[in-house]
Motif scaffolding. Sequence first.
Motif, PDB file in Angstrom:
ATOM      1  N   GLY A 604       0.779  -1.230   0.000  1.00 34.16           N
ATOM      2  CA  GLY A 604       0.000   0.000   0.000  1.00 34.16           C
ATOM      3  C   GLY A 604       0.806   1.272   0.000  1.00 34.16           C
ATOM      4  O   GLY A 604       0.236   2.362  -0.140  1.00 34.16           O
ATOM      5  N   VAL A 605       2.127   1.193   0.093  1.00 25.09           N
ATOM      6  CA  VAL A 605       2.939   2.402   0.243  1.00 25.09           C
ATOM      7  C   VAL A 605       2.971   3.245  -1.035  1.00 25.09           C
ATOM      8  O   VAL A 605       3.223   4.448  -0.982  1.00 25.09           O
ATOM      9  CB  VAL A 605       4.368   2.028   0.697  1.00 25.09           C
ATOM     10  N   LEU A 606       2.670   2.632  -2.190  1.00 21.85           N
ATOM     11  CA  LEU A 606       2.694   3.360  -3.459  1.00 21.85           C
ATOM     12  C   LEU A 606       1.292   3.711  -3.958  1.00 21.85           C
ATOM     13  O   LEU A 606       1.121   4.061  -5.131  1.00 21.85           O
ATOM     14  CB  LEU A 606       3.433   2.542  -4.531  1.00 21.85           C
ATOM     15  N   GLY A 607       0.299   3.643  -3.069  1.00 22.95           N
ATOM     16  CA  GLY A 607      -1.069   3.982  -3.474  1.00 22.95           C
ATOM     17  C   GLY A 607      -1.578   3.011  -4.525  1.00 22.95           C
ATOM     18  O   GLY A 607      -1.479   1.800  -4.373  1.00 22.95           O
ATOM     19  N   ARG A 608      -2.098   3.565  -5.618  1.00 16.98           N
ATOM     20  CA  ARG A 608      -2.548   2.700  -6.713  1.00 16.98           C
ATOM     21  C   ARG A 608      -1.390   2.223  -7.586  1.00 16.98           C
ATOM     22  O   ARG A 608      -1.562   1.354  -8.435  1.00 16.98           O
ATOM     23  CB  ARG A 608      -3.584   3.427  -7.567  1.00 16.98           C
ATOM     24  N   GLY A 609      -0.221   2.817  -7.401  1.00 17.43           N
ATOM     25  CA  GLY A 609       0.949   2.379  -8.145  1.00 17.43           C
ATOM     26  C   GLY A 609       1.020   2.942  -9.551  1.00 17.43           C
ATOM     27  O   GLY A 609       0.080   3.541 -10.082  1.00 17.43           O
ATOM     28  N   VAL A 610       2.187   2.768 -10.146  1.00 17.92           N
ATOM     29  CA  VAL A 610       2.469   3.139 -11.538  1.00 17.92           C
ATOM     30  C   VAL A 610       2.061   4.590 -11.789  1.00 17.92           C
ATOM     31  O   VAL A 610       2.374   5.465 -11.002  1.00 17.92           O
ATOM     32  CB  VAL A 610       1.810   2.135 -12.519  1.00 17.92           C
ATOM     33  N   SER A 611       1.330   4.856 -12.873  1.00 19.61           N
ATOM     34  CA  SER A 611       1.033   6.235 -13.268  1.00 19.61           C
ATOM     35  C   SER A 611      -0.026   6.896 -12.394  1.00 19.61           C
ATOM     36  O   SER A 611      -0.245   8.104 -12.505  1.00 19.61           O
ATOM     37  CB  SER A 611       0.579   6.269 -14.730  1.00 19.61           C
ATOM     38  N   GLY A 612      -0.686   6.133 -11.529  1.00 17.30           N
ATOM     39  CA  GLY A 612      -1.682   6.725 -10.648  1.00 17.30           C
ATOM     40  C   GLY A 612      -1.145   7.086  -9.273  1.00 17.30           C
ATOM     41  O   GLY A 612      -1.880   7.619  -8.452  1.00 17.30           O
ATOM     42  N   SER A 613       0.139   6.804  -9.022  1.00 14.84           N
ATOM     43  CA  SER A 613       0.708   7.059  -7.699  1.00 14.84           C
ATOM     44  C   SER A 613       1.048   8.530  -7.530  1.00 14.84           C
ATOM     45  O   SER A 613       1.544   9.177  -8.449  1.00 14.84           O
ATOM     46  CB  SER A 613       1.978   6.224  -7.498  1.00 14.84           C
ATOM     47  N   SER A 614       0.799   9.043  -6.329  1.00 18.75           N
ATOM     48  CA  SER A 614       1.140  10.437  -6.045  1.00 18.75           C
ATOM     49  C   SER A 614       2.563  10.593  -5.525  1.00 18.75           C
ATOM     50  O   SER A 614       3.050  11.714  -5.380  1.00 18.75           O
ATOM     51  CB  SER A 614       0.170  11.003  -4.992  1.00 18.75           C
ATOM     52  N   ARG A 615       3.243   9.479  -5.258  1.00 17.09           N
ATOM     53  CA  ARG A 615       4.595   9.566  -4.708  1.00 17.09           C
ATOM     54  C   ARG A 615       5.566  10.127  -5.735  1.00 17.09           C
ATOM     55  O   ARG A 615       5.480   9.819  -6.938  1.00 17.09           O
ATOM     56  CB  ARG A 615       5.088   8.198  -4.238  1.00 17.09           C
ATOM     57  N   LEU A 616       6.512  10.930  -5.262  1.00 18.60           N
ATOM     58  CA  LEU A 616       7.559  11.416  -6.145  1.00 18.60           C
ATOM     59  C   LEU A 616       8.359  10.239  -6.690  1.00 18.60           C
ATOM     60  O   LEU A 616       8.711  10.195  -7.866  1.00 18.60           O
ATOM     61  CB  LEU A 616       8.477  12.375  -5.378  1.00 18.60           C
ATOM     62  N   ASP A 617       8.628   9.250  -5.849  1.00 21.39           N
ATOM     63  CA  ASP A 617       9.310   8.016  -6.243  1.00 21.39           C
ATOM     64  C   ASP A 617       8.248   6.940  -6.428  1.00 21.39           C
ATOM     65  O   ASP A 617       8.106   6.026  -5.617  1.00 21.39           O
ATOM     66  CB  ASP A 617      10.320   7.633  -5.157  1.00 21.39           C
ATOM     67  N   ALA A 618       7.495   7.048  -7.515  1.00 24.07           N
ATOM     68  CA  ALA A 618       6.311   6.210  -7.698  1.00 24.07           C
ATOM     69  C   ALA A 618       6.651   4.740  -7.912  1.00 24.07           C
ATOM     70  O   ALA A 618       5.787   3.879  -7.753  1.00 24.07           O
ATOM     71  CB  ALA A 618       5.492   6.721  -8.885  1.00 24.07           C
ATOM     72  N   PHE A 619       7.889   4.432  -8.283  1.00 29.87           N
ATOM     73  CA  PHE A 619       8.282   3.045  -8.521  1.00 29.87           C
ATOM     74  C   PHE A 619       9.213   2.518  -7.429  1.00 29.87           C
ATOM     75  O   PHE A 619       9.809   1.457  -7.582  1.00 29.87           O
ATOM     76  CB  PHE A 619       8.948   2.918  -9.896  1.00 29.87           C
ATOM     77  N   ALA A 620       9.339   3.271  -6.335  1.00 30.80           N
ATOM     78  CA  ALA A 620      10.130   2.855  -5.156  1.00 30.80           C
ATOM     79  C   ALA A 620      11.575   2.556  -5.490  1.00 30.80           C
ATOM     80  O   ALA A 620      12.250   1.835  -4.759  1.00 30.80           O
ATOM     81  CB  ALA A 620       9.483   1.636  -4.483  1.00 30.80           C
ATOM     82  N   LYS A 621      12.077   3.125  -6.562  1.00 31.91           N
ATOM     83  CA  LYS A 621      13.468   2.860  -6.942  1.00 31.91           C
ATOM     84  C   LYS A 621      14.447   3.427  -5.911  1.00 31.91           C
ATOM     85  O   LYS A 621      15.523   2.876  -5.698  1.00 31.91           O
ATOM     86  CB  LYS A 621      13.764   3.472  -8.315  1.00 31.91           C
ATOM     87  N   GLY A 622      14.089   4.543  -5.270  1.00 29.34           N
ATOM     88  CA  GLY A 622      14.994   5.182  -4.327  1.00 29.34           C
ATOM     89  C   GLY A 622      14.735   4.830  -2.874  1.00 29.34           C
ATOM     90  O   GLY A 622      15.437   5.328  -1.987  1.00 29.34           O
ATOM     91  N   MET A 623      13.746   3.978  -2.614  1.00 31.08           N
ATOM     92  CA  MET A 623      13.369   3.694  -1.233  1.00 31.08           C
ATOM     93  C   MET A 623      14.505   3.024  -0.466  1.00 31.08           C
ATOM     94  O   MET A 623      14.785   3.354   0.699  1.00 31.08           O
ATOM     95  CB  MET A 623      12.108   2.833  -1.208  1.00 31.08           C
TER      96      MET A 623
END
Length: 663
Positions: A604-623
């Motif tokens: 759940g940390v990326l919301g809906r994920g992919v293009s619908g995510s509001s996260r700046l790092d929407a693909f968790a590459k920098g997590m």
Amino acid sequence: MESNNYASRWTEQRGKRPVRIANCSGYKADPGYHMKYQAELGDVDFITGDYLAEVNIAENAQAHAEGKHPGWEQTAWDGIYQTVEILAQKRIKVIVNGGAHNPKGLAEKVQSLVTEKGLDLKVAYVEGDNLIEEMKDIREKGLPPHLDSDNSEVHYANHTLDLLEKKDKPIVSANAYLGAREILKGLQEGADIIIAGRVADASPVIGAAWFWHSWADDDYDALAGALVAGHLIECSGYVTGANFAGFYEYPLDELYDITFGIAEVERDGTCVITKHDAKKGFVTEDTVKCQFLYELQGNIYLNSDVKAILDNVQVKEEGKNRVRVWGIKGAPPPPTTKLAIFYKAGWQSEIVVNATGYGTAEKFDLYEKMMKFGLRRLGILDKFDVLEFQRIGIPEPNPRSQLHSTSYLRIFAEASDPQINLGLASLLGEFAMQHYSGFHSTMDHRTAIPKPYISYYPAIYPQSSLKTSINLLSGSGTQIKTNTIPTTPPSRFEDLEKRESYETNNPHLLSSFGSTIRARIGDVVLARSGDKGGNANIGFFIPTQLPSSYPASSPLYKESWDWLRSMLTVAKLKEMFGESWDDSFYIERVEFPKIYAVHFVVYGVLGRGVSGSSRLDAFAKGMGDWLRDVVVDVPVRFLEGRGVKVEEEEWKEGVGGCSRPRM
């Protein structure tokens, strides 16, 4: 192999040695010359290419339907066009998923090229992944189960079911992740170039190894080994130095213009990961571990043909740029496969404003209050699906320059009606001269103008309901003929059990590791993270081959693992998330003890994920890199063993103070 032996590999050598499978792409952006590199820089039997991220097909689906886009990935065509004569000369077979939305169209284009050049190559394409027609009537037929529907601990992100509950969210693409069975059948029928759409990322490698070694359908250990081999080389240069957490300990000039990975898969599924000697990059135990931990679902890795059980995975360097991977077990595949559904979700916009230096927090407080006041007066504050005011970065104390003193506020908005987003954008003008001290931004606010976006619904779909085939081509131009051979699903399935999640067995008292100092966990641990739709995975491990690593024979190596597995609990990860933690998230934890790794999935940390995510790092590459920078209590001797300088006075006070010189 000498040149005059190329043609003999399929009759004399097949199955008698490991098969050499080179990958040329991990995303559509990888240029076609990487396929040519893999063909001309050394000997390989197969070249595979993974051109599809989850959103690729959806991006071009509508344009393809309207006749404005060919539906396939241009870089896949570029690679074949540049390489096709070498393929014919060296008898290298190619399997790519660059057909995307239109594998038939790309295959026919390749067939025309082969015929035009008079080459002895048979072209084929895979069909059956595209389920858009079946999904168009979900309000009547029902929506397929969500990918995480069997996990009662997981909370879906807001608006996850919009495509079912709202009539203005039409589906634009729906593609099932196919396995390797169609690829295998095509190779058995003599195909030299196979174009697929949404086969799973590792399926081309599985198909190549399956054919080469003539495995049976139930050779699950071997198939699972090939699945992991495919996972290790599928992401461009990720296994040869790219996206590598320990990159800073190597000369930076070795980390670009690199060649991609090669998997030598043996009869039992064991593999050696390597690369061509030419050009740059490197394969080490650490680059392999990083890629192994990338985008895992836990200790079970799923494919339509097999489940790979990862608990006992091992890696070991065999020579320069040669790392052996073994210990994978297999089991029958699940009865379902992943189905990626994308739909028109509404409108998205983004505003970025900067602040410098003194009073930054208060400046952003003011701007957020002002914008919300304006939205409330317009009557639209509560009309957004998503409205977030994200503060990015902090000013450097005693800044060395204005850039070091500058951070920014990112206003991210999603709504079903573009007029809502336009109302937000209008406030940029209305309050243009009512800003905080030192307000500035870029001169271009095009991102504030709403643009349509698609969102992602990850589902599962019965394999038995798929209608798949391999299609072999002959002729050219308007005379191209197709021989369609239907394929069948696996003969045996095994239901998925609840995913494992556990804390470590026999944890050590943290005090038993001696004196500690507050230091970044990344000073002794590497990590890799990635996305699985709305979820993120993060793997932490003790490195073995960084210039600063302890030798594997050192007692510090095993002791640091005992510390990591004892310290890094679910509760500790939540603590490390700090202000980013939300109680709606859910964590699963497992260990890979033979590579000294702890792995988490954060649901759940990326919301809906992919293009619908509001996260700046929407693909968790920098997590993973963010979490490596978090300060914890680290035993001093582990830091000193890794060459980290510890300041004695600060160590005594327990307030930190260590640094690692960069190369």
